[in-house]
Design an enzyme around this catalytic site. Structure first.
Site, mmCIF file in Angstrom:
data_model
loop_
_atom_site.group_PDB
_atom_site.id
_atom_site.type_symbol
_atom_site.label_atom_id
_atom_site.label_comp_id
_atom_site.label_asym_id
_atom_site.label_seq_id
_atom_site.Cartn_x
_atom_site.Cartn_y
_atom_site.Cartn_z
ATOM 1 N N THR A 189 0.841 -1.204 0.000
ATOM 2 C CA THR A 189 0.000 0.000 0.000
ATOM 3 C C THR A 189 0.874 1.252 0.000
ATOM 4 O OG1 THR A 189 -1.747 -1.077 1.196
ATOM 5 C CG2 THR A 189 -1.579 1.297 1.507
ATOM 6 N N ARG A 217 -14.408 -7.216 2.065
ATOM 7 C CA ARG A 217 -13.418 -6.914 3.116
ATOM 8 C C ARG A 217 -12.871 -5.486 2.940
ATOM 9 N NH1 ARG A 217 -7.779 -5.304 3.424
ATOM 10 N NH2 ARG A 217 -6.926 -6.161 5.345
ATOM 11 N N GLY A 219 -9.896 -2.923 4.635
ATOM 12 C CA GLY A 219 -8.743 -2.883 5.543
ATOM 13 C C GLY A 219 -8.637 -1.548 6.259
ATOM 14 N N ASP A 220 -7.447 -1.280 6.728
ATOM 15 C CA ASP A 220 -7.204 -0.068 7.519
ATOM 16 C C ASP A 220 -7.006 1.195 6.679
ATOM 17 O OD1 ASP A 220 -4.808 -1.330 6.524
ATOM 18 O OD2 ASP A 220 -3.688 0.188 7.632
ATOM 19 N N THR A 240 1.144 0.503 6.625
ATOM 20 C CA THR A 240 1.057 -0.509 5.583
ATOM 21 C C THR A 240 1.128 -1.873 6.259
ATOM 22 O OG1 THR A 240 2.065 -1.341 3.542
ATOM 23 C CG2 THR A 240 3.567 -0.450 5.173
ATOM 24 N N GLY A 243 -3.925 -5.005 7.619
ATOM 25 C CA GLY A 243 -4.851 -3.963 8.033
ATOM 26 C C GLY A 243 -5.657 -4.300 9.271
HETATM 27 C C1 SD4 Z 1 -4.887 -3.577 3.945
HETATM 28 N N1 SD4 Z 1 -3.076 -2.316 4.858
HETATM 29 O O1 SD4 Z 1 -5.806 -3.547 3.137
HETATM 30 C C2 SD4 Z 1 -3.638 -2.789 3.625
HETATM 31 C C3 SD4 Z 1 -2.730 -3.654 2.842
HETATM 32 C C4 SD4 Z 1 -1.357 -3.113 2.756
HETATM 33 O O2 SD4 Z 1 0.715 -3.058 1.991
HETATM 34 O O3 SD4 Z 1 -0.952 -2.222 3.423
HETATM 35 N N2 SD4 Z 1 -0.528 -3.589 1.965
HETATM 36 O O4 SD4 Z 1 -4.897 -4.237 4.972
#
Ligand code: SD4
Length: 330
Positions: A189, A217, A219-220, A240, A243
């Site tokens: 990310t 789903r 994420g964060d 990153t 999440g």
């Molecule tokens: C998530 N934090 O969707 C993100 C994925 C991510 O590097 O950071 N990938 O959970």
């Protein structure tokens, strides 16, 4: 109604606390910021991973005297457009059903926040997030509603599943084993923090999330305080990695609050990671990386497992900083 007007009655900033002098202590090839000089070194931009093209694009905005929010949008868009990047925007890996669903958010110096989650068919979620912040009375739009809003705002619908991503997904489907792997491509990310020449900070975070995640789903990355938090009185933080763990600890908000209490960006990132590790015996099996920036332009970064790092542009120079890690495994 413009978001800015809507926020007038409910300002999120203005705490007016002093920023404590800080020392950035990442292992870095940039000696200049190893020890705090106590002076402010801006403009500056930092981003997760080796996203050098993104920090360069952001720097070009900052260098010309542009605002940090414009720099963030320009930088994040570079990765969203890169078809070879299978973790952000167009070309992102799909969910387990083969649909590319994107999460992104942006935060401004005024405490403004805009986000989209689980949005399909629109290549630049960071720009849609900015429109949510600036053009609606809301802060977060999801799924079909986010897509519809984007189209109304003039964004083009397009297929985001590239042939390469489709092939990889079809290969994955043979076993359908969902196993997040540390530091490989499904963990990239982009989270970005920038301070402009006026000393104002903004941030953005954009992702296709975990490859082959369950449909729906989120994420964060697009959730305020988790994947990103900005407070123009203090600084910002972004995340990153896995999440779910960042969400459970409200990681970026925690880091900014720790900086408010006087921790350096580095110390605050370390504490953020330690909170996750302390409550999770399974930490060997996933990665989380944080980057923080205070208002003096001093940064910190820390991760669970080695391999994470950040791209930085400051004083006209781009550097890669290899993050210290809780464990060297990874
Ligand atoms: C998530 N934090 O969707 C993100 C994925 C991510 O590097 O950071 N990938 O959970």
């Amino acid at each position: 109604m413009k978001r800015r007007n809507f926020l007038k009655n409910a300002s999120l900033t203005g705490l007016g606390l002093a920023v404590a002098p800080a020392i950035a202590s990442c292992e870095t090839d940039d000696k200049k910021v190893k020890k705090s000089t106590g002076k402010t070194v801006v403009p500056v931009v930092v981003a997760t991973w080796r996203f050098h093209n993104a920090t360069k694009a952001a720097w070009e905005v900052l260098e010309k005297g542009g605002t940090s929010i414009d720099a963030i949008e320009a930088g994040c868009r570079v990765e969203e457009a890169d078809l070879k990047n299978t973790t952000v925007g167009n070309g992102g890996a799909p969910d387990r059903d083969g649909n590319v669903t994107l999460d992104a958010c942006i935060m401004s110096k005024d405490g403004g926040y805009g986000a989209v989650v689980c949005m399909e068919n629109i290549a630049h979620p960071i720009s849609v997030a900015r429109k949510v912040m600036e053009e609606t009375p809301h802060v977060l739009l999801a799924g079909k509603g986010a897509e519809q809003f984007a189209v109304e705002q003039g964004f083009k619908r397009e297929n985001l599943l590239t042939e390469a991503s489709k092939k990889a997904w079809e290969k994955w489907k043979v076993k359908s084993e969902y196993k997040p792997i540390i530091n490989i491509e499904n963990h990239d990310t982009i989270g970005m923090l920038a301070i402009d020449k006026n000393g104002d900070i903004s941030g953005g975070c954009t992702t296709s999330g975990m490859a082959y995640k369950m449909a729906g789903r989120v994420g964060d990355s697009a959730i305020i305080g988790s994947g990103l938090f900005i407070d123009n009185a203090i600084g910002g933080a972004t995340a990153t990695g896995m999440g779910e763990e960042v969400l459970k600890t409200v990681g970026s908000y925690l880091i900014v609050e720790l900086m408010r209490q006087g921790r350096t960006p580095q110390e605050a990132c370390e504490e953020g990671v330690k909170r996750i590790v302390a409550s999770n015996p399974n930490y060997q099996n996933f990665q989380v990386g944080y980057v923080a920036l205070n208002k003096q332009g001093e940064y910190g970064c820390y991760c669970i497992h080695g391999g994470f790092g950040i791209s930085k542009f400051q004083e006209g120079k781009q550097t890669y900083i290899d993050s210290k890690a809780y464990t060297k495994k990874g």
